[in-house]
Write a protein that holds these residues in place. Structure first.
Motif, PDB file in Angstrom:
ATOM      1  N   HIS A 121     -13.133   7.648   2.063  1.00  0.00           N
ATOM      2  CA  HIS A 121     -11.810   7.851   2.675  1.00  0.00           C
ATOM      3  C   HIS A 121     -10.895   8.546   1.680  1.00  0.00           C
ATOM      4  O   HIS A 121     -11.192   8.604   0.478  1.00  0.00           O
ATOM      5  N   HIS A 151       0.866  -1.178   0.000  1.00  0.00           N
ATOM      6  CA  HIS A 151       0.000   0.000   0.000  1.00  0.00           C
ATOM      7  C   HIS A 151       0.907   1.233   0.000  1.00  0.00           C
ATOM      8  O   HIS A 151       1.586   1.517   0.994  1.00  0.00           O
ATOM      9  N   HIS A 204      -7.217   8.429   0.004  1.00  0.00           N
ATOM     10  CA  HIS A 204      -5.967   7.693  -0.185  1.00  0.00           C
ATOM     11  C   HIS A 204      -4.904   8.755  -0.505  1.00  0.00           C
ATOM     12  O   HIS A 204      -4.991   9.464  -1.500  1.00  0.00           O
ATOM     13  N   ASP A 232      -4.350   5.828   4.275  1.00  0.00           N
ATOM     14  CA  ASP A 232      -5.799   5.980   4.124  1.00  0.00           C
ATOM     15  C   ASP A 232      -6.362   6.639   5.374  1.00  0.00           C
ATOM     16  O   ASP A 232      -6.074   6.206   6.492  1.00  0.00           O
ATOM     17  N   GLN A 268      -8.829  -0.355   4.183  1.00  0.00           N
ATOM     18  CA  GLN A 268      -9.548   0.066   2.983  1.00  0.00           C
ATOM     19  C   GLN A 268      -8.535   0.491   1.934  1.00  0.00           C
ATOM     20  O   GLN A 268      -7.437   0.912   2.256  1.00  0.00           O
ATOM     21  N   SER A 269      -8.924   0.391   0.705  1.00  0.00           N
ATOM     22  CA  SER A 269      -8.017   0.765  -0.361  1.00  0.00           C
ATOM     23  C   SER A 269      -8.256   2.201  -0.763  1.00  0.00           C
ATOM     24  O   SER A 269      -9.356   2.698  -0.597  1.00  0.00           O
TER      25      SER A 269
HETATM   26 ZN   LIG Z   1      -5.219   3.593   0.049  1.00  0.00          ZN
END
Ligand SMILES: [Zn+2]
Length: 329
Positions: free
Chosen positions: A291, A212, A293, A216, A328-329
């Motif tokens: 969210h 990642h 990123h 996030d 979460q992505s």
């Molecule tokens: Zn992310």
């Protein structure tokens, strides 16, 4: 009568030189032949000319020697002045390092160190200067002088460049500080950190983990998103996976990325300042909930955004905020 007989007759004629003193002494009478008189005349002229040449040569020798002594004194004086210049340069080098230490600049950025390892004159340069200073300047070759002078000039130029770099560094501290993404990009809970993790989106990655490349932060939809540093918007549109994405170039090799926004309020080419609202939190693209990123790139590589944030508020967010419920992505 033949001519030769006449000449022989004239040469063999006797001459009388009479010297009469002013006192009562008897006069001196010297008698000799005309030939002897002429011979003595030539001999006397020859001795006079020869002694003149000898004296002239000796005079030239002594004048040259005196000139050499004056020249040697001048060269020794010049060597002393060069030694003083070298001493001043050494002090400038010490001040340079002190300044860099105070400014916490990286030592390997010192152009002197980078160029010569330690800076200052080498041992051979010192020996060369000592030879000049010990009064043996005459034994110095022209190449030695040239070498010493050119080293002094190069050292002075490097030191000047170093001080100019320090001046540039000090002058750019403010803009560098403003270009460093040290501001939190939004408010909320950290739901995923930078690094390897198990992906909630792709089950096949769950075994090996997924890298990642950002941070996030989750919150309610349309929470404000801020530019984390001064810069220029390089990208503000849809991107596969990231949804509505904004990329800001901060200069100094730094850029930041803001993904999954519901809406961006800046467009490509806009100049933004640190803390300026650039968009709203959303869940566009490959996302499971509202969210942000957030990525930080340095010299073309994604780096951990926390390295810029922890200085100010990492404890506040990491220590007190509840642990993320799920990644979460
Ligand atoms: Zn992310």
């Amino acid at each position: 009568m033949k001519v030769s007989q006449k000449i022989v007759g004239a040469l063999s004629r006797r001459l009388t030189v009479l010297i009469i003193p002013q006192t009562r002494m008897k006069p001196w009478r010297l008698q000799c032949s005309t030939a002897f008189f002429i011979f003595m005349l030539f001999l006397w002229s020859g001795v006079t000319v020869w002694s003149g040449i000898v004296v002239g040569r000796h005079t030239d020798y002594w004048i040259t020697k005196a000139d050499n002594q004056v020249m040697l004194a001048k060269m020794t004086r010049l060597a002393q002045e060069m030694e003083q210049a070298r001493h001043t340069l050494d002090q400038a080098t010490a001040t340079d390092r002190q300044l860099r230490g105070l400014l916490t600049m990286a030592r390997d950025r010192d152009p002197i160190d980078a160029a010569t390892g330690v800076g200052g004159p080498s041992l051979s340069d010192r020996l060369s200067l000592n030879r000049m200073l010990s009064g043996r300047a005459d034994s110095m070759r022209q190449a030695d002088w040239h070498h010493e002078i050119s080293r002094l000039r190069k050292d002075a130029e490097r030191r000047l460049a170093s001080f100019q770099e320090i001046a540039w560094y000090v002058g750019n501290q403010k803009s560098l500080r403003n270009a460093t993404p040290s501001l939190w990009p939004t408010e909320g809970q950290i739901t995923s950190l930078f690094g390897y993790r198990f992906s909630p989106m792709s089950r096949e990655d769950a075994e090996s983990g997924e890298f990642h490349p950002g941070l996030d932060i989750a919150n309610s939809p349309d929470t404000l998103i801020y530019a984390t540093a001064d810069g220029t918007v390089r990208f503000s549109r849809w991107s596969q996976g990231y949804g509505n994405m904004i990329i800001i170039d901060h200069g100094y090799g730094l850029s930041t990325l803001y993904g999954h926004t519901s809406k961006a309020v800046v467009k490509t080419g806009d100049r933004v300042i640190k803390g300026q609202v650039i968009g709203y939190m959303g869940t566009t693209g490959r996302s499971t909930g509202a969210h942000l990123h957030y990525e930080v790139w340095r010299q073309g590589r994604a780096v951990n955004p926390m390295t810029f944030l922890k200085v100010r508020a990492a404890g506040e967010l990491l220590g007190e905020a509840p642990r993320p419920p799920r990644a979460q992505s």
